[in-house]
Enzyme design. Sequence first.
Site, PDB file in Angstrom:
ATOM      1  N   LYS A   1       0.858  -1.086   0.070  1.00 42.94           N
ATOM      2  CA  LYS A   1      -0.029   0.286  -0.077  1.00 42.94           C
ATOM      3  C   LYS A   1       0.890   1.275  -0.037  1.00 42.94           C
ATOM      4  CE  LYS A   1      -2.114   2.884   1.811  1.00 42.94           C
ATOM      5  NZ  LYS A   1      -1.734   4.288   1.678  1.00 42.94           N
TER       6      LYS A   1
ATOM      7  N   GLU B   1       9.391   1.185  11.494  1.00 40.77           N
ATOM      8  CA  GLU B   1      10.317   2.350  10.952  1.00 40.77           C
ATOM      9  C   GLU B   1       9.480   3.837  11.104  1.00 40.77           C
ATOM     10  OE1 GLU B   1      12.565   1.164   7.477  1.00 40.77           O
ATOM     11  OE2 GLU B   1      13.535  -0.612   8.679  1.00 40.77           O
TER      12      GLU B   1
ATOM     13  N   CYS C   1      13.553  10.958   7.112  1.00 37.53           N
ATOM     14  CA  CYS C   1      13.456  10.553   8.471  1.00 37.53           C
ATOM     15  C   CYS C   1      14.612  10.651   9.524  1.00 37.53           C
ATOM     16  CB  CYS C   1      12.793   8.993   8.655  1.00 37.53           C
ATOM     17  SG  CYS C   1      14.049   7.879   7.937  1.00 37.53           S
TER      18      CYS C   1
HETATM   19  P1  NAD Z   1       2.082   8.483   7.435  1.00 45.63           P
HETATM   20  O1  NAD Z   1       2.347   7.715   8.741  1.00 45.63           O
HETATM   21  O2  NAD Z   1       1.211   9.516   7.444  1.00 45.63           O
HETATM   22  O3  NAD Z   1       1.884   7.277   6.382  1.00 45.63           O
HETATM   23  C1  NAD Z   1       2.483   6.294   5.833  1.00 45.63           C
HETATM   24  C2  NAD Z   1       1.594   5.228   5.300  1.00 45.63           C
HETATM   25  O4  NAD Z   1       0.563   4.866   6.261  1.00 45.63           O
HETATM   26  C3  NAD Z   1       0.771   5.816   4.117  1.00 45.63           C
HETATM   27  O5  NAD Z   1       0.640   4.843   3.144  1.00 45.63           O
HETATM   28  C4  NAD Z   1      -0.822   5.923   4.800  1.00 45.63           C
HETATM   29  O6  NAD Z   1      -1.506   5.814   3.686  1.00 45.63           O
HETATM   30  C5  NAD Z   1      -0.490   4.946   5.481  1.00 45.63           C
HETATM   31  N1  NAD Z   1      -1.423   5.029   6.837  1.00 45.63           N
HETATM   32  C6  NAD Z   1      -2.084   6.103   7.484  1.00 45.63           C
HETATM   33  N2  NAD Z   1      -2.886   5.674   8.203  1.00 45.63           N
HETATM   34  C7  NAD Z   1      -3.036   4.268   8.309  1.00 45.63           C
HETATM   35  C8  NAD Z   1      -3.785   3.430   9.034  1.00 45.63           C
HETATM   36  N3  NAD Z   1      -4.375   3.818  10.105  1.00 45.63           N
HETATM   37  N4  NAD Z   1      -3.632   2.155   8.881  1.00 45.63           N
HETATM   38  C9  NAD Z   1      -2.817   1.777   7.659  1.00 45.63           C
HETATM   39  N5  NAD Z   1      -2.198   2.631   7.060  1.00 45.63           N
HETATM   40  C10 NAD Z   1      -2.168   3.940   7.378  1.00 45.63           C
HETATM   41  O7  NAD Z   1       3.429   9.019   7.018  1.00 45.63           O
HETATM   42  P2  NAD Z   1       3.885   9.632   5.810  1.00 45.63           P
HETATM   43  O8  NAD Z   1       3.318  11.094   6.215  1.00 45.63           O
HETATM   44  O9  NAD Z   1       3.626   9.133   4.680  1.00 45.63           O
HETATM   45  O10 NAD Z   1       5.514   9.753   6.004  1.00 45.63           O
HETATM   46  C11 NAD Z   1       6.346  10.847   6.974  1.00 45.63           C
HETATM   47  C12 NAD Z   1       6.414  10.068   8.264  1.00 45.63           C
HETATM   48  O11 NAD Z   1       7.339   8.776   7.876  1.00 45.63           O
HETATM   49  C13 NAD Z   1       7.511  10.799   9.127  1.00 45.63           C
HETATM   50  O12 NAD Z   1       6.956  10.777  10.349  1.00 45.63           O
HETATM   51  C14 NAD Z   1       8.890  10.040   9.075  1.00 45.63           C
HETATM   52  O13 NAD Z   1       9.909  10.506   9.851  1.00 45.63           O
HETATM   53  C15 NAD Z   1       8.296   8.907   8.838  1.00 45.63           C
HETATM   54  N6  NAD Z   1       9.480   8.024   8.098  1.00 45.63           N
HETATM   55  C16 NAD Z   1      10.163   7.126   8.884  1.00 45.63           C
HETATM   56  C17 NAD Z   1      11.290   6.329   8.189  1.00 45.63           C
HETATM   57  C18 NAD Z   1      12.061   5.349   9.095  1.00 45.63           C
HETATM   58  O14 NAD Z   1      12.727   4.595   8.461  1.00 45.63           O
HETATM   59  N7  NAD Z   1      12.169   5.388  10.540  1.00 45.63           N
HETATM   60  C19 NAD Z   1      11.639   6.325   6.994  1.00 45.63           C
HETATM   61  C20 NAD Z   1      10.699   7.257   6.167  1.00 45.63           C
HETATM   62  C21 NAD Z   1       9.665   8.116   6.767  1.00 45.63           C
HETATM   63  O1  6OD Z   2      18.296   3.870   3.282  1.00 43.71           O
HETATM   64  C1  6OD Z   2      17.489   3.435   4.047  1.00 43.71           C
HETATM   65  O2  6OD Z   2      17.499   2.002   3.796  1.00 43.71           O
HETATM   66  C2  6OD Z   2      16.330   3.918   4.761  1.00 43.71           C
HETATM   67  N1  6OD Z   2      15.429   3.049   5.031  1.00 43.71           N
HETATM   68  C3  6OD Z   2      16.208   5.298   4.848  1.00 43.71           C
HETATM   69  C4  6OD Z   2      15.267   5.955   5.377  1.00 43.71           C
HETATM   70  C5  6OD Z   2      15.101   7.294   5.057  1.00 43.71           C
HETATM   71  C6  6OD Z   2      13.885   7.973   5.668  1.00 43.71           C
HETATM   72  O3  6OD Z   2      13.130   8.870   5.450  1.00 43.71           O
END
Ligand code: NAD
Ligand code: 6OD
Length: 487
Positions: A179, A255, A289
């Site tokens: 998704k 993550e 992130c």
């Molecule tokens: P988000 O949590 O809003 O959405 C992520 C995904 O989850 C989307 O596909 C969304 O449609 C889905 N989703 C939302 N609510 C849901 C539910 N109740 N059930 C199932 N699916 C659901 O995140 P975003 O705005 O797309 O991304 C930004 C966030 O992601 C930031 O907080 C960032 O730090 C984090 N992030 C973390 C990492 C990591 O590796 N730790 C990497 C990239 C981004």
């Molecule tokens: O480099 C990666 O594998 C990884 N998971 C990066 C995440 C970036 C977050 O925005």
Amino acid sequence: MTKETLHFINGEFVRSASGKTFENRSPIDNKLIAKVHEAGRAEVDAAVRAAKDALNGPWGRMTVEERSKMLYAVADEITARFDEFLAAEVADTGKPVSLASHIDIPRGAANFKVFADTVKNVATEFFQMPTPDGAGALNYAVRVPKGVVAVICPWNLPLLLMTWKVGPALACGNTVVVKPSEETPTTAALLGEVMNKVGVPPGVYNVVHGFGPDSAGEFLTTHDDVDAITFTGETRTGAAIMKAAAPGIKATSMELGGKNPAIVFADADMNVALEATVRSVFANCGQVCLGTERVYVERPIFDEFVRRLGDAAKAMKPGRPEEKDTKIGPLISHEHRDKVLSYYKKAKDEGATVVAGGGVPRMAGELAEGSWIEPTVWTGLPETSAVVREEIFGPCCHVTPFDTEEEAIRLANDTKYGLAAAVHTTNLARAHRVGAKLEVGICWINSWFLRDLRTPFGGTKQSGIGREGGVHSLEFYTELRNVCIKL
Ligand code: NAD
Ligand code: 6OD
């Protein structure tokens, strides 16, 4: 004619039975890119069923070598269609071509090769044990796939973060239902064409589009026939998904968000520290992130560092992705810009010194409709400020001076998050000492975003649960089964 983005289920591109669609708009100029079909329960059911059936088809009977070969072919086909993937990713995200062509698409391909290699080369454990009759027994572990894995992805690095999960999941013999984020659905769909081209059996890779609550995300994560859920996104969403997974006792990999610190000691190489900090704050318009939102600088170099960081922020030219001098793209959407701008306002209201940025840049012509924002640097806020404590996910940071190593460590660790940190120093002993004391999953010394895909990746505290990467991905995407043979 308006383009349509379809689901990919059981090897076929399909529309939603309900005919329900939503708009995918460009962050560059707000133009319509495509109408995206939104999955209801029927499409999610069909995708999960296809994935479940595929486990017992030709995919389930393949040897590790055959699967690995197929994943190499997937990677090669992404590379062969590099320009198409690049155009799709750039259109959905608005990020500069220079960034997507160096990071997003090559890594999207590499994720398949790295995990294809990993599964071929990792041994499992073996124990020989004595028995009362003296004959003994042998124990050995075998790895088996978890089954149907739901892959829920964010929008900031769409192909890269999706393949970071799909690569190991498939390498381990699972099937997946992806998704993608509603903001960036295109490359996940395009990957369906690649899967068909290289002969990945139908049902192994499926994609359903839609939102989270009361949409594809929720239908997928609450589905009885999903065996494991791997998620990247906001901490709050992760908590909702963990709740959804609890009744079925499903394995989850989380993550999540961060509020990552960088610590710059007075003995650092100023140019190296600045270059890395400029990247870690502003790359991908701050939507990484692992990006830095809190910078702690030792007092003797504080003024110079802040001035030069501010100058670098002011010099970042926004522009169309394909223009060579573009240094920064827009935020992903107007909605996200509203959120980031609310922090820009809070910073001003709380009395921050705005060293650079703080607003919306003037963009010419149709670009004025995009979700552009100025790279921003603040000083002068207390550590209790929401701007310093909460994840903003924009091109901005707050810079605070410190006087001792202990103080820097304390300030860096004073957060509910624990994803990443960067430390800048030329003192080797200090680098080891401080690196070991930071409560994070990944700590860079004198660099940022240097990634070896075999290393453990993940967060501590509210930044996540579990590790992915190298053998750690195998821990999540397989079950270990022990076989005990009495001799
Ligand atoms: P988000 O949590 O809003 O959405 C992520 C995904 O989850 C989307 O596909 C969304 O449609 C889905 N989703 C939302 N609510 C849901 C539910 N109740 N059930 C199932 N699916 C659901 O995140 P975003 O705005 O797309 O991304 C930004 C966030 O992601 C930031 O907080 C960032 O730090 C984090 N992030 C973390 C990492 C990591 O590796 N730790 C990497 C990239 C981004
Ligand atoms: O480099 C990666 O594998 C990884 N998971 C990066 C995440 C970036 C977050 O925005």
